[in-house]
Design an enzyme around this catalytic site. Structure first.
Site, PDB file in Angstrom:
ATOM      1  N   SER A 265       0.957  -1.283  -0.182  1.00 29.41           N
ATOM      2  CA  SER A 265      -0.118   0.106  -0.059  1.00 29.41           C
ATOM      3  C   SER A 265       0.626   1.843  -0.190  1.00 29.41           C
ATOM      4  O   SER A 265       2.208   1.250   0.317  1.00 29.41           O
ATOM      5  CB  SER A 265      -0.921  -0.009   1.248  1.00 29.41           C
ATOM      6  OG  SER A 265      -0.195   0.327   2.872  1.00 29.41           O
ATOM      7  N   LYS A 266      -0.277   2.947  -0.095  1.00 27.51           N
ATOM      8  CA  LYS A 266       1.032   3.195   0.106  1.00 27.51           C
ATOM      9  C   LYS A 266       1.352   3.719   1.192  1.00 27.51           C
ATOM     10  O   LYS A 266       2.865   4.856   1.126  1.00 27.51           O
ATOM     11  CB  LYS A 266      -0.452   4.730  -0.358  1.00 27.51           C
ATOM     12  CG  LYS A 266       0.910   6.435  -0.344  1.00 27.51           C
ATOM     13  CD  LYS A 266      -0.491   7.267  -1.147  1.00 27.51           C
ATOM     14  CE  LYS A 266      -0.106   8.550  -0.071  1.00 27.51           C
ATOM     15  NZ  LYS A 266       1.063   9.015   0.224  1.00 27.51           N
ATOM     16  N   ARG A 267       1.212   3.340   2.447  1.00 25.66           N
ATOM     17  CA  ARG A 267       1.724   3.873   3.650  1.00 25.66           C
ATOM     18  C   ARG A 267       2.776   2.982   3.652  1.00 25.66           C
ATOM     19  O   ARG A 267       3.688   3.184   4.563  1.00 25.66           O
ATOM     20  CB  ARG A 267       0.625   2.839   4.533  1.00 25.66           C
ATOM     21  CG  ARG A 267      -0.464   4.370   4.540  1.00 25.66           C
ATOM     22  CD  ARG A 267      -1.324   3.721   5.450  1.00 25.66           C
ATOM     23  NE  ARG A 267      -0.879   3.301   6.971  1.00 25.66           N
ATOM     24  CZ  ARG A 267      -1.575   2.153   7.434  1.00 25.66           C
ATOM     25  NH1 ARG A 267      -2.470   1.662   7.155  1.00 25.66           N
ATOM     26  NH2 ARG A 267      -0.974   1.948   9.146  1.00 25.66           N
ATOM     27  N   ASP A 270       5.728   4.689   2.521  1.00 24.89           N
ATOM     28  CA  ASP A 270       6.104   6.169   3.070  1.00 24.89           C
ATOM     29  C   ASP A 270       6.795   5.814   4.749  1.00 24.89           C
ATOM     30  O   ASP A 270       7.548   6.127   4.909  1.00 24.89           O
ATOM     31  CB  ASP A 270       4.823   6.839   3.997  1.00 24.89           C
ATOM     32  CG  ASP A 270       4.310   7.757   2.787  1.00 24.89           C
ATOM     33  OD1 ASP A 270       4.108   7.074   1.085  1.00 24.89           O
ATOM     34  OD2 ASP A 270       1.925   7.388   2.743  1.00 24.89           O
TER      35      ASP A 270
END
Ligand code: GLU
Length: 512
Positions: A265-267, A270
């Site tokens: 996921s994008k998380r 990050d």
């Protein structure tokens, strides 16, 4: 009948294109090229509530960056346009009505409150997945339960309605997926999905099938998250009477988090400090920024090469492929069934490999631009020498400057940790003598002569060069590690080396 191979990438413009989507586009592109067919792009924007401005341009730019642009798309339409579903809106109703007429779909007039009440009722009765299906539809307000007259009256009076597919109660639906083989699902697990919404827009399912049919799509290559929808799609092809030309399905494995636990996921990006998007993206609603592979310094061919291996392999040891070579080597039967772990170290490795193969002239452009941005003016000769020195050592083009700027700008301070360990009276003695020797050096000061002079100086002082070498590096570069020091000396020239040594001798304090 041998049909021309036509595949499509069908993204929804709901935000930045995730790396998984880019992989889907790439596999479609490679398959089309390999088969001598066509790669199309269709924008699936029937869900207007999720529309994000800029997302479509982002998709276009990402594919252009990678050199995998479609031959038919909203920006380059072919004969099957329009290529945005919102612009095809008037086409869909007739297909939904055709299914109603054939008895495979029906009108439903239930309000959102009534639907909610149904869900509550079922939840209270401990139904795990309450849904509108072959059982519950018998208790709802639809053209299967209401009289024909009442249905007519409601339609004429303009009452809002949706059109739902009528899923059979108990029927095995089979499909032969190119990656997974035979997949069988019993229709009792499917719900009566809405095909036509009350605003006259089709849902994804209806639009997707109608468009794939009208656009003569032969193979649907898409992410695994769509596998649960595939049986419904098979039923739609059957009910429309399009089974003869139903595309073959290939559902691609998931991209997993680096530790293999769940979907990437994008998380994760990050948290672990790597991009999951091809290009930088700023969310137009929240202003939230996400970084992209391109802006981080990944080269398009390296990124493509990294991407293709997330789910596919050539069946031999080869790792580096140009796009043409990938077209040659690609085949759907070498796509794996299970998810692939995302490994950013591999992406960096690919970048390093591709960077090494770039010409010095091309890399000098990056180097000079980065130097300029830092206010440094570097001569072409120097830039060339530095790029040649650095290109085997760096991961990103920007590192060429970042990791060598000490050559252009003399250090004003020194790595204290190295200094405390390595700076001593022996080092100071050798350096001081070396500076003097450099003053009177005449001849060509290249890496070899720089080294011979340093060795003979250390010998004359009776000090082992190996013991003071890191101090020598520290004096001239400010740090304890870096590229070949003698080549750095040659680029700097004897006078500059001597000057830096004297500055270090006057700044650093000898502890022992
Ligand atoms: N619009 C769907 C998506 O966003 C396309 C699924 C498909 O390829 O059928 O992924």
């Amino acid at each position: 009948m041998n049909r021309e191979v036509r595949v499509r990438f069908a993204p929804s413009p709901t935000g930045a294109l995730h790396i998984g989507g880019v992989r889907t586009a790439l596999y479609n592109y490679l398959f089309a090229k390999k088969m001598g067919g066509k790669f199309l792009l269709r924008i699936e924007d029937t869900d207007q509530t999720r529309f994000v401005p800029g997302a479509e341009d982002y998709i276009k730019e990402s594919l252009e960056w990678l050199g995998i642009s479609p031959v038919e798309s909203p920006w380059n339409p072919g004969d099957c346009g329009p290529y945005r579903q919102s612009e095809r809106k008037p086409m869909y109703m007739q297909y939904a009505l055709d299914l109603v007429k054939k008895g495979h779909a029906y009108y439903a007039f239930d309000t959102s409150e009534e639907l909610e009440a149904m869900r509550e009722r079922l939840t209270a009765a401990r139904v795990v997945q309450p849904q509108y299906n072959s059982i519950t539809r018998t208790q709802m307000k639809n053209s299967l339960t209401l009289s024909e007259d009442e249905v007519k009256t409601r339609l004429i009076s303009g009452e809002p309605y949706v059109i739902r597919i009528k899923i059979p109660r108990n029927e095995d639906v089979r499909l032969n997926d190119m990656i997974r083989g035979w997949v069988m699902v019993n229709s009792s697990t499917l719900d009566d999905k809405v095909l036509m919404k009350s605003d006259g827009m089709p849902t994804y399912h209806l639009a997707n099938i109608v468009d794939d049919y009208l656009m003569k799509i032969t193979h649907v290559i898409r992410g695994e998250e769509w596998l649960p929808s595939a049986p419904l799609h098979v039923l739609l092809y059957r009910y429309f009477g399009w089974e003869d030309t139903m595309p073959q399905f290939a559902h691609l494995p998931l991209l997993l988090k680096p530790d293999g636990n769940g979907k990437l996921s994008k998380r994760d990006g990050d948290k672990l400090g790597f991009p999951v998007f091809p290009l930088n993206w700023t969310d137009p609603f929240t202003g939230e920024k996400s970084s992209g592979f391109r802006e981080q310094g990944y080269l398009p061919d390296a990124f493509l090469n990294f991407l293709v291996f997330l789910g596919w392999n050539p069946g031999d040891e080869r790792e580096l492929f140009t796009l043409e070579e990938l077209v040659e080597a690609f085949s759907v039967d070498r796509i794996g069934k299970s998810g692939t772990k995302f490994d950013i170290a591999k992406a960096k490795w690919y970048n390093e490999q591709y960077l090494k193969t770039k010409s010095t002239a091309e890399l000098m452009n990056y180097f000079i631009a980065n130097a300029k941005a830092d206010g440094a003016d570097v001569s072409t000769d120097k830039a060339e020498a530095i790029v040649n020195l650095m290109k085997e050592r760096v991961t990103f083009p920007a590192d060429l400057w970042k990791e060598s700027k000490f050559i252009i700008t003399a250090p004003s301070d020194f790595d204290q940790e190295i200094a405390s360990k390595k700076w001593n009276s022996d080092a100071a003695k050798v350096l001081s003598a070396y500076a003097t020797a450099l003053d009177s050096f005449n001849g060509e000061f290249d890496a070899i002569s720089a080294k011979i002079l340093l060795e003979s100086t250390a010998e004359a002082e009776g000090i082992k060069l190996g013991k003071v070498m890191q101090a020598v590096r520290l004096a001239v570069t400010g740090s304890g590690a870096g590229p070949d020091l003698m080549v750095v000396f040659a680029i700097l020239g004897s006078a500059e080396v001597a000057k830096r040594i004297r500055f270090a001798l006057s700044t650093l304090i000898v502890v022992a």
